[in-house]
Design a protein around this motif. Structure first.
Motif, PDB file in Angstrom:
ATOM      1  N   UNK A  65      78.620 -33.400  75.984  1.00 55.52           N
ATOM      2  CA  UNK A  65      79.176 -34.675  75.511  1.00 55.52           C
ATOM      3  C   UNK A  65      79.481 -34.605  74.019  1.00 55.52           C
ATOM      4  N   UNK A  66      78.621 -33.933  73.244  1.00 52.74           N
ATOM      5  CA  UNK A  66      78.900 -33.770  71.814  1.00 52.74           C
ATOM      6  C   UNK A  66      80.196 -32.997  71.611  1.00 52.74           C
ATOM      7  N   UNK A  67      80.450 -32.017  72.469  1.00 54.70           N
ATOM      8  CA  UNK A  67      81.712 -31.274  72.403  1.00 54.70           C
ATOM      9  C   UNK A  67      82.891 -32.178  72.731  1.00 54.70           C
ATOM     10  N   UNK A  68      82.711 -33.043  73.725  1.00 57.88           N
ATOM     11  CA  UNK A  68      83.775 -33.997  74.051  1.00 57.88           C
ATOM     12  C   UNK A  68      84.037 -34.942  72.884  1.00 57.88           C
ATOM     13  N   UNK A  69      82.981 -35.337  72.183  1.00 60.07           N
ATOM     14  CA  UNK A  69      83.141 -36.246  71.048  1.00 60.07           C
ATOM     15  C   UNK A  69      83.862 -35.591  69.887  1.00 60.07           C
ATOM     16  N   UNK A  70      83.904 -34.261  69.856  1.00 62.20           N
ATOM     17  CA  UNK A  70      84.622 -33.558  68.789  1.00 62.20           C
ATOM     18  C   UNK A  70      86.126 -33.769  68.853  1.00 62.20           C
ATOM     19  N   UNK A  71      86.585 -34.461  69.906  1.00 58.28           N
ATOM     20  CA  UNK A  71      87.997 -34.814  69.955  1.00 58.28           C
ATOM     21  C   UNK A  71      88.420 -35.647  68.758  1.00 58.28           C
ATOM     22  N   UNK A  72      87.477 -36.389  68.175  1.00 56.27           N
ATOM     23  CA  UNK A  72      87.801 -37.154  66.964  1.00 56.27           C
ATOM     24  C   UNK A  72      88.225 -36.213  65.850  1.00 56.27           C
ATOM     25  N   UNK A  73      87.448 -35.154  65.646  1.00 59.58           N
ATOM     26  CA  UNK A  73      87.723 -34.233  64.550  1.00 59.58           C
ATOM     27  C   UNK A  73      89.015 -33.452  64.781  1.00 59.58           C
ATOM     28  N   UNK A  74      89.185 -32.871  65.968  1.00 60.47           N
ATOM     29  CA  UNK A  74      90.377 -32.070  66.229  1.00 60.47           C
ATOM     30  C   UNK A  74      91.633 -32.931  66.261  1.00 60.47           C
ATOM     31  N   UNK A  75      91.532 -34.124  66.879  1.00 58.75           N
ATOM     32  CA  UNK A  75      92.690 -35.010  66.913  1.00 58.75           C
ATOM     33  C   UNK A  75      93.091 -35.473  65.536  1.00 58.75           C
ATOM     34  N   UNK A  76      92.106 -35.759  64.695  1.00 56.84           N
ATOM     35  CA  UNK A  76      92.384 -36.222  63.345  1.00 56.84           C
ATOM     36  C   UNK A  76      93.054 -35.137  62.512  1.00 56.84           C
ATOM     37  N   UNK A  77      92.510 -33.933  62.570  1.00 62.16           N
ATOM     38  CA  UNK A  77      93.052 -32.859  61.743  1.00 62.16           C
ATOM     39  C   UNK A  77      94.466 -32.481  62.172  1.00 62.16           C
ATOM     40  N   UNK A  78      94.700 -32.377  63.473  1.00 61.45           N
ATOM     41  CA  UNK A  78      96.031 -32.000  63.962  1.00 61.45           C
ATOM     42  C   UNK A  78      97.069 -33.058  63.618  1.00 61.45           C
ATOM     43  N   UNK A  79      96.732 -34.337  63.833  1.00 61.36           N
ATOM     44  CA  UNK A  79      97.674 -35.416  63.522  1.00 61.36           C
ATOM     45  C   UNK A  79      97.957 -35.481  62.031  1.00 61.36           C
ATOM     46  N   UNK A  80      96.911 -35.327  61.211  1.00 59.04           N
ATOM     47  CA  UNK A  80      97.117 -35.379  59.765  1.00 59.04           C
ATOM     48  C   UNK A  80      97.967 -34.213  59.297  1.00 59.04           C
ATOM     49  N   UNK A  81      97.755 -33.061  59.859  1.00 58.10           N
ATOM     50  CA  UNK A  81      98.536 -31.885  59.470  1.00 58.10           C
ATOM     51  C   UNK A  81     100.015 -32.085  59.793  1.00 58.10           C
ATOM     52  N   UNK A  82     100.308 -32.538  61.013  1.00 60.76           N
ATOM     53  CA  UNK A  82     101.709 -32.761  61.386  1.00 60.76           C
ATOM     54  C   UNK A  82     102.331 -33.889  60.574  1.00 60.76           C
ATOM     55  N   UNK A  83     101.533 -34.906  60.279  1.00 63.81           N
ATOM     56  CA  UNK A  83     102.061 -36.052  59.538  1.00 63.81           C
ATOM     57  C   UNK A  83     102.398 -35.688  58.103  1.00 63.81           C
ATOM     58  N   UNK A 178      77.909 -36.202  62.393  1.00 65.98           N
ATOM     59  CA  UNK A 178      76.711 -37.047  62.431  1.00 65.98           C
ATOM     60  C   UNK A 178      76.629 -37.897  63.696  1.00 65.98           C
ATOM     61  N   UNK A 179      77.740 -38.144  64.343  1.00 73.47           N
ATOM     62  CA  UNK A 179      77.732 -39.070  65.479  1.00 73.47           C
ATOM     63  C   UNK A 179      76.801 -38.632  66.607  1.00 73.47           C
ATOM     64  N   UNK A 180      76.827 -37.359  67.052  1.00 72.28           N
ATOM     65  CA  UNK A 180      75.868 -36.973  68.099  1.00 72.28           C
ATOM     66  C   UNK A 180      74.423 -37.048  67.642  1.00 72.28           C
ATOM     67  N   UNK A 181      74.174 -36.875  66.331  1.00 78.59           N
ATOM     68  CA  UNK A 181      72.804 -36.967  65.835  1.00 78.59           C
ATOM     69  C   UNK A 181      72.264 -38.391  65.930  1.00 78.59           C
ATOM     70  N   UNK A 182      73.164 -39.371  65.905  1.00 81.28           N
ATOM     71  CA  UNK A 182      72.766 -40.776  66.030  1.00 81.28           C
ATOM     72  C   UNK A 182      72.909 -41.242  67.476  1.00 81.28           C
ATOM     73  N   UNK A 183      72.514 -40.395  68.408  1.00 81.71           N
ATOM     74  CA  UNK A 183      72.606 -40.698  69.833  1.00 81.71           C
ATOM     75  C   UNK A 183      71.451 -39.997  70.539  1.00 81.71           C
ATOM     76  N   UNK A 184      71.487 -40.031  71.860  1.00 81.96           N
ATOM     77  CA  UNK A 184      70.471 -39.304  72.626  1.00 81.96           C
ATOM     78  C   UNK A 184      70.995 -37.970  73.140  1.00 81.96           C
ATOM     79  N   UNK A 185      71.998 -37.426  72.464  1.00 80.35           N
ATOM     80  CA  UNK A 185      72.576 -36.163  72.910  1.00 80.35           C
ATOM     81  C   UNK A 185      71.577 -35.022  72.808  1.00 80.35           C
ATOM     82  N   UNK A 186      70.760 -35.013  71.749  1.00 81.02           N
ATOM     83  CA  UNK A 186      69.844 -33.906  71.504  1.00 81.02           C
ATOM     84  C   UNK A 186      68.391 -34.260  71.758  1.00 81.02           C
TER      85      UNK A 186
END
Length: 260
Positions: A65-83, A178-186
């Protein structure tokens, strides 16, 4: 609808070609979760052992699930780069659907994530994690992971489009660690202080992680938790749909407006 599909497929192909020509980025994003899984599982495994439960069986769904949540980081970087490199400005000059550009990026990320989760699962199986539920439950857990990844990617796309620079997007993307650290992921949330437990249980990652553990038969659902964790499958679906309902129209609108 046909225009969106046609244009979105073209953008999807562009992003897949982009990954093909930059394999180092793909390797890094796919290997880091495995490194963290091994680190937490073997280095911290004995210290974080839970009475009556196997910590690694608890950890693997959380890491997925933490890997799935990394979509925020990859989506943000790719969109910002293209923009900020003018790619999206070129797309706006073309006679194509406005929603096709962010949609193509999100679908490309979803496909690469679906493939990338497989090695992580295999490493988890080698560490002793097992899917105790049936095949339909396992497919449901995998579907929830992909739905959540799709939703978090749209969150990242929106943030990337509103970022002021690639550097700012990169810094903000790193903070999402930090988001997965503030959850029950670990770790289980029931051992956290009162206010921190409330934050963790209302974190969407906690609902998805609990749902995946429940469907895979790895850990029972906490009975005294907040509603999204006490009803994890419904909570995971509702969180994902809520993120999509908010971020998809805002991201498409922001892309259509450009820098205005």
């Amino acid at each position: 609808m046909s225009a969106i599909l046609y244009d979105g497929t073209a953008v999807l192909g562009r992003h897949l070609q982009r990954i093909k020509h930059a394999p180092a980025i793909l390797v890094m994003t796919q290997t880091m979760p495995i490194v963290f899984l091994l680190f937490f599982g073997y280095v911290f495994g004995s210290a974080l052992a839970m009475p009556g439960a196997d910590y690694r069986a608890f950890l693997v769904p959380g890491m997925l699930v933490a890997t799935a949540a990394n979509g925020i980081m990859t989506g943000m970087f790719t969109a910002a780069q293209d923009s900020h490199r003018g790619v999206m400005d070129r797309f706006r000059t073309m006679p194509m659907s406005r929603s096709a550009v962010p949609l193509g990026q999100a679908v490309a990320d979803l496909l690469t994530t679906a493939v990338g989760l497989v090695p992580l699962m295999l490493v988890g199986l080698a560490m002793g994690w097992r899917i105790e539920g049936g095949p339909l439950q396992a497919l449901g857990a995998f579907g929830l992971l992909l739905l959540f990844r799709f939703a978090t990617t749209w969150v990242g796309i929106l943030l990337g489009l509103v970022s002021r620079s690639e550097e700012a997007a990169g810094q903000l993307g790193g903070a999402t660690f930090m988001l997965p650290l503030l959850s029950n992921a670990y770790i289980p949330a029931d051992g956290l202080p009162g206010w921190l437990r409330t934050v963790a249980e209302w974190n969407p990652i906690s609902a998805v992680a609990t749902a995946v553990r429940d469907l895979c038969g790895n850990a029972p659902v906490p009975a005294d938790a907040a509603w999204p964790v006490a009803h994890p499958v419904a909570g995971a679906i509702l969180w994902s749909l809520a993120l999509l309902a908010v971020c998809v129209p805002l991201a498409v609108r922001r892309y259509a407006r450009g820098g205005r």
